[in-house]
Scaffold this active site. Structure first.
Site, PDB file in Angstrom:
ATOM      1  N   CYS A 135      74.386  -7.334  27.348  1.00  0.00           N
ATOM      2  CA  CYS A 135      73.150  -7.433  26.691  1.00  0.00           C
ATOM      3  C   CYS A 135      72.917  -6.583  25.286  1.00  0.00           C
ATOM      4  CB  CYS A 135      72.006  -7.399  27.508  1.00  0.00           C
ATOM      5  SG  CYS A 135      70.212  -7.485  26.664  1.00  0.00           S
ATOM      6  N   CYS A 138      69.683  -5.240  24.614  1.00  0.00           N
ATOM      7  CA  CYS A 138      69.235  -4.231  25.295  1.00  0.00           C
ATOM      8  C   CYS A 138      69.689  -2.956  24.996  1.00  0.00           C
ATOM      9  CB  CYS A 138      69.465  -4.499  26.833  1.00  0.00           C
ATOM     10  SG  CYS A 138      69.188  -6.222  27.451  1.00  0.00           S
ATOM     11  N   ASP A 139      71.238  -3.065  24.702  1.00  0.00           N
ATOM     12  CA  ASP A 139      71.984  -1.771  24.874  1.00  0.00           C
ATOM     13  C   ASP A 139      72.443  -1.387  23.392  1.00  0.00           C
ATOM     14  OD1 ASP A 139      71.387  -1.391  27.443  1.00  0.00           O
ATOM     15  OD2 ASP A 139      73.130  -2.718  28.067  1.00  0.00           O
TER      16      ASP A 139
END
Ligand code: NAP
Length: 325
Positions: A135, A138-139
């Site tokens: 992701c 997300c990261d």
């Protein structure tokens, strides 16, 4: 006395929430188990530019919040809990949740979606969440001014790569062929981005590092040559696996684990319907998942009408799925 639900919906992506909206408007008071990470795959997406009705695009999490609010407005009850077991052998069906609650229901709509696929390397597991991710939204933040690679040649790989260029100083896309599967518009954007470089005909055979990721070992599938590419992060965008483990041995699944449905979203068990990425490996779009969710809810409502009239045994005996048996 324990309440008997008319319909339980498992899943809270576009399929589950659209089924909830239609079910609620049909006065079925659907009970939706949204999972402990509700909202499905769009929660880890940035701009959704191809969902009709939003000409400027909409953020994935905002779209899911709106779908949830819309279903709740008409009376859907949405619980952020996982379903850990289902029993479909006896009717009414039973659904057990992660918090130990047991719910009986006359019908079920399975909208459990799919999850990102992994390469299956030992080194990938070792670094998962510590430099290996599925992701970018997300990261990506953790890779400011770093060098990362994205594995895959589909729309997700292009989307993740483009997103990562906002953070990383360099993004390699590693693809096992010399042609992308992604849509033309996404390909064009990726090719035009000076931070993105493509590595063709190559697969990752090992994630390297000591504590943190320091690189990947690549094998050129044409020449067989092995090389090491220094990177700080590895993003996987190699497709998805259906989340159907709960239904193994209870619903008919195809060889890849997707729920088999007929053209009316009926599964192999009378009273159980399926919608979205848990059965659809062809379109896999938010809008098609929503459409399947709508169809499942409409068929479910009709089936419940028949149930009240004929009873379960009669409906199970005449259940037309699968057609070739
Ligand atoms: P996908 O289209 O199935 O692409 C997966 C990619 O990963 C393919 O290029 C595949 O290679 C590669 N791959 C699969 N297994 C691999 C392995 N073990 N090792 C190395 N490479 C591997 O999946 P997706 O990109 O997640 O897209 C899924 C669906 O969502 C698609 O319908 C897509 O259009 C849609 N989507 C749309 C958007 C958008 O419109 N903006 C964004 C994201 C996703 P091959 O090409 O060689 O098979």
């Amino acid at each position: 006395m324990e309440r008997l639900e008319k319909v339980v919906i498992i899943g809270s992506g576009p399929a589950g929430l659209t089924a909830a909206l239609y079910g609620a408007r049909a006065r079925l008071e659907p009970l939706v188990f949204a999972g402990t990470s509700p909202g499905g795959q769009l929660m880890t997406t940035t701009d959704v530019e191809n969902y009709p009705g939003f000409p400027e695009g909409i953020l994935g999490p905002d779209l899911m919040m709106k779908m949830r609010e819309q279903a709740e407005r008409f009376g859907a009850r949405i619980v952020d809990d996982d379903v850990v077991a289902v029993h479909l052998q006896n009717h009414p069906f039973t659904v057990r949740t992660g918090r130990g609650e047991e719910v009986r229901t006359l019908s079920l709509i399975v909208a459990t979606g799919a999850s990102p696929r992994r390469l299956g390397l030992e080194s990938e597991s070792k670094f998962f969440g510590r430099g290996v991710s599925t992701c970018a939204t997300c990261d990506g933040w953790f890779f400011r001014e770093k060098v990362v690679c994205v594995i895959g040649g589909g729309d997700s790989a292009m989307e993740e790569s483009l997103y990562l260029t906002h953070h990383a100083r360099k993004v390699y896309v590693i693809h096992r062929r010399d042609q992308l599967r992604a849509s033309k518009i996404m390909q064009e954007r990726a090719f035009a981005n000076p931070k993105i470089e493509f590595i063709w005909n190559s697969v990752v055979t090992e994630v390297l590092g000591d504590g943190a990721v320091s690189g990947v070992r690549l094998r050129n599938v044409k020449s067989g040559d092995e090389t090491v590419l220094p990177v700080d992060g590895v993003f996987l965008a190699i497709g998805h696996e259906p989340n159907t483990g709960l239904f193994k041995g209870q619903l008919e699944l195809d060889e890849r684990g997707y729920v088999k449905v007929d053209p009316f979203q009926r599964t192999s068990v009378a009273g159980v319907f399926a919608a979205g990425d848990c059965h659809d490996h062809t379109f896999r779009q938010a809008v098609t998942a929503a459409g399947f969710g709508c169809a499942a809810a409409i068929m479910c409502e009709r089936w419940l009408g028949d149930l009240a009239y004929h009873g379960y045994e009669a409906l199970a005996a005449s259940h037309p799925f699968p057609k070739d048996k």
